[in-house]
Design a protein around this motif. Sequence first.
Motif, PDB file in Angstrom:
ATOM      1  N   ILE A 305      82.128  -3.305  34.859  1.00 30.36           N
ATOM      2  CA  ILE A 305      82.899  -2.955  33.489  1.00 30.36           C
ATOM      3  C   ILE A 305      83.988  -2.392  33.896  1.00 30.36           C
ATOM      4  CG2 ILE A 305      80.719  -2.952  32.022  1.00 30.36           C
ATOM      5  CD1 ILE A 305      80.627  -0.272  32.228  1.00 30.36           C
ATOM      6  N   LEU A 309      85.808   0.696  29.266  1.00 30.81           N
ATOM      7  CA  LEU A 309      84.756   0.814  28.687  1.00 30.81           C
ATOM      8  C   LEU A 309      83.743   1.577  28.993  1.00 30.81           C
ATOM      9  CD1 LEU A 309      82.863  -0.929  26.911  1.00 30.81           C
ATOM     10  CD2 LEU A 309      82.522  -2.611  28.626  1.00 30.81           C
ATOM     11  N   ALA A 310      83.563   1.914  30.230  1.00 33.40           N
ATOM     12  CA  ALA A 310      82.637   2.868  30.865  1.00 33.40           C
ATOM     13  C   ALA A 310      82.759   4.461  30.227  1.00 33.40           C
ATOM     14  CB  ALA A 310      82.965   2.951  32.565  1.00 33.40           C
ATOM     15  N   LEU A 313      81.172   3.984  26.795  1.00 34.23           N
ATOM     16  CA  LEU A 313      79.876   3.983  26.738  1.00 34.23           C
ATOM     17  C   LEU A 313      79.314   5.259  27.065  1.00 34.23           C
ATOM     18  CD1 LEU A 313      79.249   0.642  28.745  1.00 34.23           C
ATOM     19  CD2 LEU A 313      78.909   1.231  26.155  1.00 34.23           C
ATOM     20  N   LYS A 314      79.896   6.094  27.837  1.00 38.22           N
ATOM     21  CA  LYS A 314      79.438   7.726  28.116  1.00 38.22           C
ATOM     22  C   LYS A 314      79.682   8.639  27.049  1.00 38.22           C
ATOM     23  CE  LYS A 314      79.102   7.481  33.321  1.00 38.22           C
ATOM     24  NZ  LYS A 314      79.210   8.381  34.584  1.00 38.22           N
ATOM     25  N   ARG A 368      85.374  -6.984  22.067  1.00 39.71           N
ATOM     26  CA  ARG A 368      84.879  -5.738  22.985  1.00 39.71           C
ATOM     27  C   ARG A 368      85.146  -4.607  22.257  1.00 39.71           C
ATOM     28  NH1 ARG A 368      88.494  -4.836  26.810  1.00 39.71           N
ATOM     29  NH2 ARG A 368      86.993  -3.569  28.187  1.00 39.71           N
ATOM     30  N   ARG A 390      76.085  -2.368  27.359  1.00 39.88           N
ATOM     31  CA  ARG A 390      76.785  -2.617  28.545  1.00 39.88           C
ATOM     32  C   ARG A 390      76.788  -4.134  29.265  1.00 39.88           C
ATOM     33  NH1 ARG A 390      77.219   1.131  33.839  1.00 39.88           N
ATOM     34  NH2 ARG A 390      77.874  -0.240  35.394  1.00 39.88           N
ATOM     35  N   THR A 391      75.446  -4.562  29.083  1.00 39.55           N
ATOM     36  CA  THR A 391      75.282  -6.032  29.676  1.00 39.55           C
ATOM     37  C   THR A 391      75.957  -6.848  28.808  1.00 39.55           C
ATOM     38  OG1 THR A 391      73.057  -5.323  30.321  1.00 39.55           O
ATOM     39  CG2 THR A 391      73.262  -7.485  30.148  1.00 39.55           C
ATOM     40  N   ALA A 394      79.791  -6.706  29.782  1.00 36.31           N
ATOM     41  CA  ALA A 394      80.278  -6.679  31.060  1.00 36.31           C
ATOM     42  C   ALA A 394      80.987  -8.103  31.182  1.00 36.31           C
ATOM     43  CB  ALA A 394      78.891  -6.510  31.942  1.00 36.31           C
TER      44      ALA A 394
END
Length: 404
Positions: A305, A309-310, A313-314, A368, A390-391, A394
């Motif tokens: 990713i 995006l990372a 997600l965090k 996205r 995430r999956t 990705a």
Amino acid sequence: MDDALKTKLGILADAAKYDASCASSGAPKRRAAKDGLGSTTGAGICHAYTPDGRCVSLLKILLTNYCLFDCAYCVNRRSSNVRRAAFTVEEVVTLTVEFYKRNTIEGLFLSSGIIRSPDHTMERMIRVAKTLRQKHGFRGYIHLKTIPEASPWLIEQAGLFADRLSINLELPSEASLERLAPEKDGAAIETAMGQMRERIAEAKEERRRFSPAGQSTQVIVGADATTDEALIRKSAALYDRHDLKRVYYSAFSPIPDGTAILPLKAPPLQREHRLYQADWLLRYYAFTPDDVAQAAEGGMLALDIDPKLAFALKHRERFPVDVNTADRELLLRVPGLGVRAVDRIVAARRHARLRLDDVARLTSGLKRARPFLVAADYTPGGLGDRLDLRTRLAEPPQQLSLFG
């Protein structure tokens, strides 16, 4: 072109391919002139894109691949068993002019191994640029790779004839330079960058020509144990201290007869790609080095990713954001929304409350972005909390080419 010159061109164009810092971003747009040759509008050819979307083709070669230095990661190092060649100044000038006349190139990227001394090498490179400009009226783009050990006066001369100058940092830490390139001095490289920044700033104030497209540098990725986080922090520091136009990331490529201290395999090319994305976040999306570090895992950016995006997600507690009320900086944090899309959203919402279909017309990245935004007729519900998000988001595996 005679056979001897063709042979030299093959060797020295191939030797130049490892230098990634070949781009003309920031070059002034030139108009055709009756008394001039070449324009930056729209075997050794590289393609670069200017900010207004023009594609510029550059002849990318080394003046010579002979070198006094013995940098472990360099295929042209002193101890390397490669075919050697050297152009004369006149040969480089002739090649540049002839390729331009055939409409093959619109500029020149010239680098070189160090021969005799840094000053001797720099003098020869300047002669190429000066001859093109003054004798042939060449108005195309010229990028010169400068040598930090060369005298400041020579760097000053180079800036008079080149559109962009660059000094390769190569490795981000002094410890790595001492281990892999002991003849290079990181402090000297940064001192030269600082001097170049001063000259560029002075020229702008005085409205005179000196490297109008600024300066850039290159770092090698994967030749040492430096993490992505450390690379990005170094890049951020270089942008801040020296006002660089670009930091280029070049994935280490195993070389023939490499030493035992080098990795046996090249890093994934996707790693280089992620570093460029993180660098983009620093320069255009108001991310800080700490923000990028938060997107990394153990100091390394995820390969499946992108860093934006990372980060999202965090930090799910910061999302979703309302496209009708969120400020621009927060919208820039939404995956799938680029700078142009955010600016369009901010402009459009002044006239009406935006629905999801409106957002879809303003960006191609809605798929996205959906889990991270709210529109007048849409909320993501539990979508943003899905454990498999995430999956789902990705990127599919890509086949990347090192020199494509």
